[in-house]
Design a protein around this motif. Structure first.
Motif, short mmCIF file in Angstrom:
data_model
loop_
_atom_site.label_atom_id
_atom_site.label_comp_id
_atom_site.label_asym_id
_atom_site.label_seq_id
_atom_site.Cartn_x
_atom_site.Cartn_y
_atom_site.Cartn_z
N ASP A 136 1.30 4.55 -0.13
CA ASP A 136 0.24 5.04 -1.00
C ASP A 136 -0.22 6.32 -0.48
O ASP A 136 -0.29 6.37 0.83
N SER B 169 -5.95 -2.45 -2.80
CA SER B 169 -5.86 -2.56 -4.37
C SER B 169 -4.42 -2.17 -4.71
O SER B 169 -4.00 -1.16 -4.44
N ARG C 186 -3.61 -1.15 -7.61
CA ARG C 186 -3.66 -0.01 -8.52
C ARG C 186 -3.50 1.15 -7.65
O ARG C 186 -2.94 2.19 -8.34
N ASP C 187 -3.85 1.28 -6.37
CA ASP C 187 -3.97 2.37 -5.58
C ASP C 187 -2.14 2.74 -5.01
O ASP C 187 -2.10 3.78 -4.38
#
Length: 122
Positions: free
Chosen positions: A97, A105, A107-108
């Motif tokens: 990330d 998360s 999603r990150d």
């Protein structure tokens, strides 16, 4: 590209060390994390480490059993897993990330490895 390795079959109480080697990206600029997904369950956060290794975050549910670390000279992130339990059986994924904050998360995370299977027998 992220390549996870180190999984396998181990008896309860045993240990494994997972590795995640990065290529094609400057891994030292990325926060890294491990997630896991057991059969029939959602992928869950295990641990994360900041780009320079100065900050780590481990899932509360692990009660301090697992430890994430990294060696930026080798572009590799590790997950030390002692005292394994059958409920630790899952496919373990590493992820990268580029955010400025450490996240748990899914999603990150921008990049994902292919996963390595950990099976703990009772």
């Amino acid at each position: 590209q992220l390549q996870a390795s180190g999984g396998g079959l181990v008896q309860a109480g045993g240990s494994l060390r997972l590795s995640c080697a990065a290529s094609g990206v400057t891994s030292r600029d990325y926060n890294m994390a491990w997630f896991r997904q057991a059969p029939g369950q959602e992928r869950e956060f295990v641990a994360a480490i900041s780009y320079n290794g100065g900050l780590t975050w481990h899932a509360d549910s692990l009660r301090g059993r697992f430890t994430i670390s990294r060696d930026n000279t080798k572009k590799t992130v590790f997950l030390q897993m002692p005292s394994l339990k059958p409920e630790d059986t899952a496919v373990y994924y590493c992820a990268a990330d580029s955010s400025t904050y450490l996240s748990r998360s899914i999603r990150d995370y921008d990049y994902w490895g292919q996963g390595t299977l950990v099976t703990v027998s009772s």
